[in-house]
Scaffold this active site. Structure first.
Site, short mmCIF file in Angstrom:
data_model
loop_
_atom_site.label_atom_id
_atom_site.label_comp_id
_atom_site.label_asym_id
_atom_site.label_seq_id
_atom_site.Cartn_x
_atom_site.Cartn_y
_atom_site.Cartn_z
N MET A 75 0.75 -1.21 -0.24
CA MET A 75 0.04 -0.22 -0.03
C MET A 75 0.81 1.34 -0.04
O MET A 75 0.29 2.19 -0.01
CB MET A 75 -1.03 0.05 1.05
CG MET A 75 -1.87 -1.21 1.26
SD MET A 75 -2.84 -1.18 -0.37
CE MET A 75 -2.99 -2.78 -0.48
N HIS A 77 2.71 4.38 -1.64
CA HIS A 77 2.76 5.12 -2.80
C HIS A 77 4.25 4.95 -3.51
O HIS A 77 5.17 5.29 -2.73
CB HIS A 77 2.44 6.72 -2.47
CG HIS A 77 1.04 6.59 -2.09
ND1 HIS A 77 0.55 6.33 -0.85
CD2 HIS A 77 -0.17 6.97 -2.85
CE1 HIS A 77 -0.63 6.72 -0.67
NE2 HIS A 77 -1.01 6.79 -1.91
N ASP A 128 24.07 -10.57 5.41
CA ASP A 128 24.47 -11.52 4.12
C ASP A 128 25.92 -11.51 3.99
O ASP A 128 26.53 -12.62 3.62
CB ASP A 128 23.89 -11.02 3.08
CG ASP A 128 23.84 -11.79 1.64
OD1 ASP A 128 23.81 -12.90 1.87
OD2 ASP A 128 24.26 -11.19 0.85
#
Length: 159
Positions: A75, A77, A128
């Protein structure tokens, strides 16, 4: 308590319509912390990680993530960010690195999610790149530190 703006009167999820909102200068600052063992902290600090410069890679990943937030969070923008930065504050006494992201734009909706996403992806990038040295790293304390702009004005975390 404010109502949920992403849910309509029937309980359906929706993207908030910001068409009629006045554009303002908006800024958000978020943080996260990644904790690790002392040996991992030292190899990051001394730039000895085999995969390369961990913090510069994490900085780039965080900035890229801020720009891609609407692709990750349904949701949100799509925004035309005017600034995104990611900075690191290593603390040798606790073997952690505090990550801080600042995001800005002139627009109709805030940039809190972009700052939080930047911090999260920067922390995940550190994990990572260093997981072969330390699988016990902990990512924590991801939160909004401050925001400014829009109808709700200024927020500064007090704790």
């Amino acid at each position: 308590m404010p109502s949920f703006t992403h849910i309509d009167e029937k309980g359906n999820v929706r993207m908030v319509d910001v068409t009629e909102k006045n554009p303002t200068d908006r800024k958000a600052v978020a943080q996260g912390i990644i904790s690790m063992n002392p040996a991992t902290f030292r190899i990051i600090k001394n730039r000895k990680v085999k995969k390369g410069n961990v913090l510069e890679t994490a900085r780039i990943a965080g900035i890229m993530a801020a720009k891609k937030t609407s692709d990750l969070i349904p949701m949100c923008h799509p925004l035309n960010l005017t600034h995104a930065s990611v900075d690191f504050y290593p603390d040798e006494s606790s073997n952690n690195i505090r990550i801080e992201a600042t995001v800005r734009l002139f627009g109709q909706t805030g940039v809190e999610m972009e700052a939080l996403t930047a911090v999260s992806v920067a922390a995940l990038t550190i994990y990572d790149m260093c997981k072969s040295y330390d699988r016990e790293m902990i990512i924590s304390d991801i939160c909004l530190l401050e925001k400014d702009g829009g109808k709700s004005g200024k927020f500064i975390r007090t704790q």
